[in-house]
Write a protein that holds these residues in place. Structure first.
Motif, PDB file in Angstrom:
ATOM      1  N   LEU A   1      44.263  37.637   6.346  1.00 38.64           N
ATOM      2  CA  LEU A   1      44.812  38.639   7.244  1.00 38.64           C
ATOM      3  C   LEU A   1      45.844  37.849   8.342  1.00 38.64           C
ATOM      4  O   LEU A   1      46.880  37.881   8.755  1.00 38.64           O
ATOM      5  CB  LEU A   1      43.991  39.296   8.291  1.00 38.64           C
ATOM      6  CG  LEU A   1      44.458  39.999   9.287  1.00 38.64           C
ATOM      7  CD1 LEU A   1      44.871  41.255   8.970  1.00 38.64           C
ATOM      8  CD2 LEU A   1      43.170  40.211  10.420  1.00 38.64           C
ATOM      9  N   THR A   2      45.489  36.431   8.587  1.00 39.22           N
ATOM     10  CA  THR A   2      46.041  35.713   9.435  1.00 39.22           C
ATOM     11  C   THR A   2      47.362  34.658   8.745  1.00 39.22           C
ATOM     12  O   THR A   2      48.489  34.480   9.525  1.00 39.22           O
ATOM     13  CB  THR A   2      45.309  34.823  10.140  1.00 39.22           C
ATOM     14  OG1 THR A   2      44.463  33.991   9.339  1.00 39.22           O
ATOM     15  CG2 THR A   2      44.177  35.513  11.221  1.00 39.22           C
ATOM     16  N   TRP A   3      47.177  34.446   7.677  1.00 37.29           N
ATOM     17  CA  TRP A   3      48.066  33.556   6.887  1.00 37.29           C
ATOM     18  C   TRP A   3      49.383  34.432   6.403  1.00 37.29           C
ATOM     19  O   TRP A   3      50.479  34.050   6.316  1.00 37.29           O
ATOM     20  CB  TRP A   3      47.506  32.889   5.866  1.00 37.29           C
ATOM     21  CG  TRP A   3      46.684  31.721   6.336  1.00 37.29           C
ATOM     22  CD1 TRP A   3      45.980  31.572   7.203  1.00 37.29           C
ATOM     23  CD2 TRP A   3      46.715  30.305   5.669  1.00 37.29           C
ATOM     24  NE1 TRP A   3      45.355  30.359   7.470  1.00 37.29           N
ATOM     25  CE2 TRP A   3      45.699  29.598   6.281  1.00 37.29           C
ATOM     26  CE3 TRP A   3      47.218  29.625   4.439  1.00 37.29           C
ATOM     27  CZ2 TRP A   3      45.418  28.458   5.836  1.00 37.29           C
ATOM     28  CZ3 TRP A   3      47.007  28.497   4.222  1.00 37.29           C
ATOM     29  CH2 TRP A   3      46.057  27.738   5.141  1.00 37.29           C
TER      30      TRP A   3
ATOM     31  N   SER B   1      51.560  37.844   6.796  1.00 40.39           N
ATOM     32  CA  SER B   1      51.938  39.031   7.697  1.00 40.39           C
ATOM     33  C   SER B   1      52.918  40.008   7.109  1.00 40.39           C
ATOM     34  O   SER B   1      53.091  41.119   7.721  1.00 40.39           O
ATOM     35  CB  SER B   1      52.776  38.615   9.061  1.00 40.39           C
ATOM     36  OG  SER B   1      53.888  37.838   8.800  1.00 40.39           O
ATOM     37  N   ARG B   2      53.706  39.452   5.891  1.00 42.02           N
ATOM     38  CA  ARG B   2      54.706  40.239   5.331  1.00 42.02           C
ATOM     39  C   ARG B   2      53.903  41.329   4.597  1.00 42.02           C
ATOM     40  O   ARG B   2      52.931  40.951   3.532  1.00 42.02           O
ATOM     41  CB  ARG B   2      55.536  39.658   4.576  1.00 42.02           C
ATOM     42  CG  ARG B   2      56.667  38.464   5.167  1.00 42.02           C
ATOM     43  CD  ARG B   2      57.377  37.673   4.457  1.00 42.02           C
ATOM     44  NE  ARG B   2      58.017  38.527   3.192  1.00 42.02           N
ATOM     45  CZ  ARG B   2      58.606  37.847   2.334  1.00 42.02           C
ATOM     46  NH1 ARG B   2      58.571  36.441   2.323  1.00 42.02           N
ATOM     47  NH2 ARG B   2      59.324  38.417   1.388  1.00 42.02           N
TER      48      ARG B   2
ATOM     49  N   LEU C   1      50.752  41.163   1.180  1.00 45.22           N
ATOM     50  CA  LEU C   1      49.061  41.233   1.482  1.00 45.22           C
ATOM     51  C   LEU C   1      48.408  41.307   0.276  1.00 45.22           C
ATOM     52  O   LEU C   1      48.632  41.800  -0.658  1.00 45.22           O
ATOM     53  CB  LEU C   1      49.118  42.563   2.230  1.00 45.22           C
ATOM     54  CG  LEU C   1      49.585  42.378   3.714  1.00 45.22           C
ATOM     55  CD1 LEU C   1      49.577  43.569   4.361  1.00 45.22           C
ATOM     56  CD2 LEU C   1      49.004  41.420   4.769  1.00 45.22           C
TER      57      LEU C   1
ATOM     58  N   ARG D   1      46.278  49.480   6.126  1.00 44.51           N
ATOM     59  CA  ARG D   1      47.657  49.909   5.981  1.00 44.51           C
ATOM     60  C   ARG D   1      47.935  51.113   4.996  1.00 44.51           C
ATOM     61  O   ARG D   1      48.983  51.596   4.926  1.00 44.51           O
ATOM     62  CB  ARG D   1      48.664  48.716   5.814  1.00 44.51           C
ATOM     63  CG  ARG D   1      48.510  47.809   6.968  1.00 44.51           C
ATOM     64  CD  ARG D   1      49.649  46.689   6.829  1.00 44.51           C
ATOM     65  NE  ARG D   1      49.376  45.666   7.644  1.00 44.51           N
ATOM     66  CZ  ARG D   1      50.433  44.562   7.834  1.00 44.51           C
ATOM     67  NH1 ARG D   1      51.704  44.847   7.265  1.00 44.51           N
ATOM     68  NH2 ARG D   1      50.372  43.562   8.653  1.00 44.51           N
TER      69      ARG D   1
ATOM     70  N   ALA E   1      52.233  29.808   6.233  1.00 40.47           N
ATOM     71  CA  ALA E   1      52.171  31.124   6.534  1.00 40.47           C
ATOM     72  C   ALA E   1      53.266  31.907   5.300  1.00 40.47           C
ATOM     73  O   ALA E   1      53.974  31.656   5.166  1.00 40.47           O
ATOM     74  CB  ALA E   1      52.300  31.420   7.846  1.00 40.47           C
ATOM     75  N   ASN E   2      52.709  33.057   5.192  1.00 37.27           N
ATOM     76  CA  ASN E   2      53.821  33.984   4.300  1.00 37.27           C
ATOM     77  C   ASN E   2      54.149  33.261   3.076  1.00 37.27           C
ATOM     78  O   ASN E   2      54.974  33.598   2.335  1.00 37.27           O
ATOM     79  CB  ASN E   2      54.898  34.466   4.918  1.00 37.27           C
ATOM     80  CG  ASN E   2      54.342  35.478   6.165  1.00 37.27           C
ATOM     81  OD1 ASN E   2      53.672  36.392   5.762  1.00 37.27           O
ATOM     82  ND2 ASN E   2      55.263  35.149   7.187  1.00 37.27           N
TER      83      ASN E   2
END
Length: 274
Positions: A210-212, A214-215, A219, A227, A131-132
């Motif tokens: 979208l799920t992996w 979050s920062r 993105l 956003r 993630a991120n």
């Protein structure tokens, strides 16, 4: 078909395909108040570039989303081609019965809805701490794109006459030399069309990104769209969304225009016959 009828059919196809694109461009250049009510009929006023300035002045800047999407899509496409080319060659050199079975299996993997793998991909992201990490998206993207790429490239290899490889073998060229200097250059159009299709999938993919990630600064473009203009339940910034869509489509449009000859040649020579 007579000429007037042919022209009518062509006009209808152009309206069908270009209509949504032109509407997005129109919406991006109109003031939000000029898109609804009686003001929508007044084409003499209401034109503005504020939607573009709103998108470009956001934080993080819009170019960051474009850069993230470009890095992820390019790296995933490159990894897919590196894996798919030798796989397609090996698949094409299998015995007929075995090749048919492998082809059927790869075809099933290509059409399998990847959203059903979503929970498994989330578990992998959690287990391996992916993630991120922006480049971590290249792993699922390449894996999901690989079956289709193998099918397209295998059809391209099948179109090559066996005498070419046999002549290269008689010249003393090894397997990897034949692939690098003889076979792969001959299927360059098919490779280009495959790369474009993989790139488009990676560019537009939404759930995994979208799920992996979050920062906000990491993105990619699809999950960042919500956003960009600060949308909320009380208002929908149609103009800003349209401006972001137009800006996000420009790199793809430029790439397709630059490589349109290779795309058409690859689709007609390698991806249809097989």
């Amino acid at each position: 078909m007579k000429t007037p009828q042919r022209a009518l059919v062509v006009a209808a196809l152009l309206a069908w395909t270009l209509g949504p694109l032109l509407w997005q461009l129109y919406t991006s250049l109109r003031d939000p108040s000029a898109l609804v009510g009686q003001a929508a009929a007044d084409l003499a006023s209401g034109w503005t570039l504020s939607n573009y300035s709103q998108v470009l002045s956001g934080q993080p800047p819009f170019w960051r989303y474009l850069l993230n999407s470009t890095v992820v899509a390019f790296s995933a496409t490159l990894l897919t081609l590196v894996l798919a080319l030798p796989c397609a060659y090996a698949m094409n050199r299998c015995r007929r019965l075995l090749r048919a079975g492998i082809r059927l299996t790869v075809l099933a993997a290509a059409v399998f809805p990847y959203v059903l793998l979503f929970l498994a991909l989330l578990e992998l992201a959690r287990t391996f701490s992916l993630a991120n990490h922006l480049l971590a998206l290249t792993l699922p993207y390449a894996g999901l794109s690989l079956p289709l790429a193998v099918l397209l490239l295998q059809s391209a290899f099948a179109d090559l006459p066996p005498e070419l490889e046999e002549a290269a073998r008689l010249e003393g060229m090894g397997l990897w030399s034949r692939l690098r200097w003889v076979l792969i250059p001959l299927i360059a159009p098919a490779s280009a069309s495959t790369a474009i299709l993989v790139f488009l999938f990676c560019w537009n993919e939404y759930p995994i990104a979208l799920t992996w990630i979050s920062r906000a600064e990491l993105l990619t473009l699809p999950p960042a769209m919500a956003r960009i203009a600060g949308s909320s339940v009380f208002t929908v910034p149609y103009g800003a969304f349209a401006a972001a869509t137009v800006l996000g489509s420009l790199p793809l449009l430029l790439m397709v225009l630059l490589f349109q000859r290779q795309i058409v040649s690859g689709l007609t020579q390698g991806a249809i016959k097989g």
